[in-house]
Scaffold this motif. Structure first.
Motif, PDB file in Angstrom:
ATOM      1  N   ALA A 315       0.832  -1.201   0.000  1.00 49.25           N
ATOM      2  CA  ALA A 315       0.000   0.000   0.000  1.00 49.25           C
ATOM      3  C   ALA A 315       0.870   1.256   0.000  1.00 49.25           C
ATOM      4  O   ALA A 315       0.578   2.238  -0.690  1.00 49.25           O
ATOM      5  CB  ALA A 315      -0.929  -0.008   1.215  1.00 49.25           C
ATOM      6  N   ALA A 318       2.263   1.669  -3.425  1.00 45.61           N
ATOM      7  CA  ALA A 318       1.249   2.118  -4.369  1.00 45.61           C
ATOM      8  C   ALA A 318       1.061   3.624  -4.326  1.00 45.61           C
ATOM      9  O   ALA A 318       0.735   4.247  -5.343  1.00 45.61           O
ATOM     10  CB  ALA A 318      -0.081   1.426  -4.068  1.00 45.61           C
ATOM     11  N   LEU A 319       1.271   4.220  -3.163  1.00 53.19           N
ATOM     12  CA  LEU A 319       1.200   5.676  -3.050  1.00 53.19           C
ATOM     13  C   LEU A 319       2.496   6.330  -3.517  1.00 53.19           C
ATOM     14  O   LEU A 319       2.480   7.367  -4.193  1.00 53.19           O
ATOM     15  CB  LEU A 319       0.928   6.069  -1.599  1.00 53.19           C
ATOM     16  CG  LEU A 319       0.919   7.577  -1.332  1.00 53.19           C
ATOM     17  CD1 LEU A 319      -0.317   8.217  -1.950  1.00 53.19           C
ATOM     18  CD2 LEU A 319       0.978   7.858   0.164  1.00 53.19           C
ATOM     19  N   SER A 342       0.388   0.336  -8.958  1.00 53.63           N
ATOM     20  CA  SER A 342      -0.490   0.977  -7.977  1.00 53.63           C
ATOM     21  C   SER A 342      -1.947   0.600  -8.214  1.00 53.63           C
ATOM     22  O   SER A 342      -2.698   0.363  -7.266  1.00 53.63           O
ATOM     23  CB  SER A 342      -0.324   2.496  -8.035  1.00 53.63           C
ATOM     24  OG  SER A 342       1.019   2.870  -7.786  1.00 53.63           O
ATOM     25  N   VAL A 343      -2.356   0.570  -9.483  1.00 56.72           N
ATOM     26  CA  VAL A 343      -3.728   0.186  -9.802  1.00 56.72           C
ATOM     27  C   VAL A 343      -3.986  -1.256  -9.365  1.00 56.72           C
ATOM     28  O   VAL A 343      -5.033  -1.565  -8.776  1.00 56.72           O
ATOM     29  CB  VAL A 343      -3.999   0.355 -11.305  1.00 56.72           C
ATOM     30  CG1 VAL A 343      -5.376  -0.184 -11.667  1.00 56.72           C
ATOM     31  CG2 VAL A 343      -3.892   1.821 -11.707  1.00 56.72           C
ATOM     32  N   VAL A 345      -2.477  -2.938  -7.018  1.00 57.39           N
ATOM     33  CA  VAL A 345      -2.516  -2.999  -5.553  1.00 57.39           C
ATOM     34  C   VAL A 345      -3.848  -2.496  -5.031  1.00 57.39           C
ATOM     35  O   VAL A 345      -4.457  -3.096  -4.134  1.00 57.39           O
ATOM     36  CB  VAL A 345      -1.357  -2.184  -4.945  1.00 57.39           C
ATOM     37  CG1 VAL A 345      -1.551  -2.014  -3.438  1.00 57.39           C
ATOM     38  CG2 VAL A 345      -0.032  -2.860  -5.212  1.00 57.39           C
ATOM     39  N   MET A 346      -4.324  -1.383  -5.600  1.00 62.21           N
ATOM     40  CA  MET A 346      -5.582  -0.811  -5.123  1.00 62.21           C
ATOM     41  C   MET A 346      -6.728  -1.793  -5.309  1.00 62.21           C
ATOM     42  O   MET A 346      -7.569  -1.973  -4.417  1.00 62.21           O
ATOM     43  CB  MET A 346      -5.876   0.492  -5.861  1.00 62.21           C
ATOM     44  CG  MET A 346      -7.078   1.247  -5.285  1.00 62.21           C
ATOM     45  SD  MET A 346      -7.340   2.848  -6.064  1.00 62.21           S
ATOM     46  CE  MET A 346      -7.902   2.332  -7.691  1.00 62.21           C
ATOM     47  N   GLU A 359     -14.437   6.141  -8.014  1.00 57.19           N
ATOM     48  CA  GLU A 359     -13.329   5.217  -8.230  1.00 57.19           C
ATOM     49  C   GLU A 359     -13.598   4.301  -9.423  1.00 57.19           C
ATOM     50  O   GLU A 359     -12.682   3.962 -10.175  1.00 57.19           O
ATOM     51  CB  GLU A 359     -13.098   4.394  -6.952  1.00 57.19           C
ATOM     52  CG  GLU A 359     -12.568   5.238  -5.802  1.00 57.19           C
ATOM     53  CD  GLU A 359     -12.663   4.518  -4.471  1.00 57.19           C
ATOM     54  OE1 GLU A 359     -11.900   4.878  -3.564  1.00 57.19           O
ATOM     55  OE2 GLU A 359     -13.505   3.603  -4.336  1.00 57.19           O
ATOM     56  N   LEU A 392      -4.907   9.278  -8.895  1.00 56.88           N
ATOM     57  CA  LEU A 392      -4.466   8.003  -8.344  1.00 56.88           C
ATOM     58  C   LEU A 392      -3.840   8.206  -6.971  1.00 56.88           C
ATOM     59  O   LEU A 392      -4.058   7.412  -6.053  1.00 56.88           O
ATOM     60  CB  LEU A 392      -3.475   7.326  -9.290  1.00 56.88           C
ATOM     61  CG  LEU A 392      -2.934   5.970  -8.804  1.00 56.88           C
ATOM     62  CD1 LEU A 392      -4.074   4.988  -8.553  1.00 56.88           C
ATOM     63  CD2 LEU A 392      -1.957   5.382  -9.820  1.00 56.88           C
ATOM     64  N   VAL A 396      -5.449   6.297  -3.781  1.00 58.52           N
ATOM     65  CA  VAL A 396      -4.663   5.392  -2.941  1.00 58.52           C
ATOM     66  C   VAL A 396      -4.566   5.943  -1.525  1.00 58.52           C
ATOM     67  O   VAL A 396      -4.686   5.197  -0.544  1.00 58.52           O
ATOM     68  CB  VAL A 396      -3.261   5.185  -3.544  1.00 58.52           C
ATOM     69  CG1 VAL A 396      -2.402   4.340  -2.608  1.00 58.52           C
ATOM     70  CG2 VAL A 396      -3.357   4.504  -4.901  1.00 58.52           C
ATOM     71  N   SER A 399      -7.747   5.247   0.239  1.00 61.05           N
ATOM     72  CA  SER A 399      -7.889   3.826   0.544  1.00 61.05           C
ATOM     73  C   SER A 399      -7.027   3.411   1.728  1.00 61.05           C
ATOM     74  O   SER A 399      -7.483   2.718   2.643  1.00 61.05           O
ATOM     75  CB  SER A 399      -7.543   2.987  -0.687  1.00 61.05           C
ATOM     76  OG  SER A 399      -8.402   3.291  -1.763  1.00 61.05           O
ATOM     77  N   VAL A 400      -5.754   3.848   1.714  1.00 57.83           N
ATOM     78  CA  VAL A 400      -4.850   3.422   2.789  1.00 57.83           C
ATOM     79  C   VAL A 400      -5.209   4.099   4.103  1.00 57.83           C
ATOM     80  O   VAL A 400      -5.086   3.500   5.183  1.00 57.83           O
ATOM     81  CB  VAL A 400      -3.378   3.697   2.415  1.00 57.83           C
ATOM     82  CG1 VAL A 400      -2.988   2.903   1.185  1.00 57.83           C
ATOM     83  CG2 VAL A 400      -3.110   5.175   2.207  1.00 57.83           C
TER      84      VAL A 400
END
Length: 412
Positions: A315, A318-319, A342-343, A345-346, A359, A392, A396, A399-400
């Protein structure tokens, strides 16, 4: 009772989220692309293709720079006039190329071996090598736990990969290294450090890695990266002399001066940073650069905050990747390649069923839109590359942060 008609959003989401359909689209797209590129290469006369353009895009600059090393004129590659002359000698059919060489001396270690081969063969080996390196780095970054059986096709046949191949760019190599450096500093600190050190060849892709390593407490990876960076730079200095660094910094200054004057050689519509987006809107250079630098400080603070947390390293990576791409004021659209990590992982973290409407729209539009960036940017003022990359980062981060809040909430 008849079922209500599906909305446009539902139809698009069904098309883009169905693995079977995506697999078919990817296969067709990849085969069509390979056939067109093969015909373009075979029918090209010398280094000029059917459209009267130089075959291989920016690879021509890499191949020419490597040839200049073999000829003993490596220092001349950093001089714009000398480099243009070298290009004209190799293929005088094109009046002006406008390609320049502004990589650090160690970049010669990558491009020179390809200069040993004929141009067309070298170009195809360059593309195949880039695909192999990128896919291997992607697999290693996930430690073999790939998000879905269709991942190979969806990654290797994604539009941004195809655009990068057409451009003959090196981002498949360095985007792969960025994924390794971002995803593995805890489990494989030596490998991550080596990848981070190699990114000094394309330093704009490693600007936030020191921040991530320091605030994440990845001291071994940081030490390996610093050590091997010095070793790589030292070997390059021994090979090409101290004057090569002076020539390199002169070339960088030339890029900055061109951008300050409006971007004749480096057009704003191909740059995905906030600086590029503001420049495309006509914002003066000094103001655009100042705003961009403030944004970089904010991105660095965000990366530091996330990497200090107890979130999963994937995560954090991904950021880190899209945030890094936004840091360089001169990042081009083809450098968006590592965002595929990153996509993935998300999607694997939160699942497509838990995505909100915004999203879902992002995922539906970002995958194909990149293919058309070079063609549509000149007609519209909005820099789509910046919008996709910045959004993105926001998605991310949201999300995190949500995952972190849920993990820290008390249980009842």
């Amino acid at each position: 009772m008849s079922q209500p008609e599906a909305s446009l959003t539902d139809r698009l989401w069904a098309l883009t989220s169905d693995p079977v359909r995506l697999r078919r689209v990817s296969i067709v797209l990849a085969l069509l692309f390979a056939a067109i590129l093969a015909a373009d290469t075979i029918l090209a006369e010398g280094r000029v293709n059917m459209r009267g353009e130089h075959l291989g895009g920016d690879f021509l600059a890499f191949h020419t720079a490597g040839e200049m090393v073999l000829e003993g004129s490596a220092l001349d590659a950093w001089d714009a006039t000398s480099f243009e002359t070298a290009l004209q000698i190799r293929e005088p059919a094109i009046e002006w190329y406008g390609l320049t060489w502004q990589y650090p001396p160690a970049a010669y270690f990558l491009v020179t071996p390809f200069a040993l081969l004929p141009y067309k063969l070298s170009y195809w080996l360059w593309m195949l090598a880039g695909l192999v390196v990128f896919w291997c780095c992607f697999r290693v970054s996930f430690e073999g736990n790939l998000p879905g059986k269709t991942a190979p096709l969806l990654i290797l046949a994604s539009p941004i990969i195809l655009v990068t191949l057409v451009q003959g760019q090196n981002t498949l190599f360095f985007g792969g290294l960025l994924m390794i450096a971002a995803a593995l500093p805890d489990r494989r600190p030596l490998l991550a450090g080596l990848a981070a050190a190699a990114l000094t060849i394309k330093p704009q892709l490693g600007l936030l890695i020191p921040v991530a390593y320091l605030f994440g407490g990845h001291w071994k990876a940081f030490g390996y990266a610093a050590t091997f960076s010095l070793v790589l730079s030292g070997i390059a200095t021994l090979a090409f002399g101290l004057e090569s660094w002076s020539a390199f910094f002169d070339a960088i200054t030339r890029v900055e001066n061109d951008m300050a004057g409006g971007g004749a050689l480096y057009p704003f519509n191909r740059i995905i940073s906030l600086y590029g987006a503001l420049g495309a809107l006509g914002v003066p250079h000094a103001i655009a650069l100042s705003i961009h630098l403030l944004t970089v400080l904010g991105l660095a603070a965000l990366v530091a905050l996330v990497w200090r947390s107890d979130l999963p390293l994937q995560a954090k990576a991904a950021l880190l990747i899209p945030a890094t791409l936004l840091c360089s004021p001169y990042a081009y659209y083809y450098e968006m390649v590592p965002m595929l990590f990153s996509v993935a992982v998300m999607i694997s973290m939160i699942g497509t069923r838990n995505l909100n409407a915004a999203e879902r729209w992002w995922l539906m539009l970002s995958w194909p839109l990149v293919l058309y960036l070079p063609m549509i940017q000149g007609a519209v003022p909005v820099q789509f590359g910046f919008v996709i990359t910045a959004s993105l980062v926001a998605l991310v981060a949201r999300s995190v942060m949500s995952a972190s809040a849920a993990a820290s909430a008390p249980a009842y």
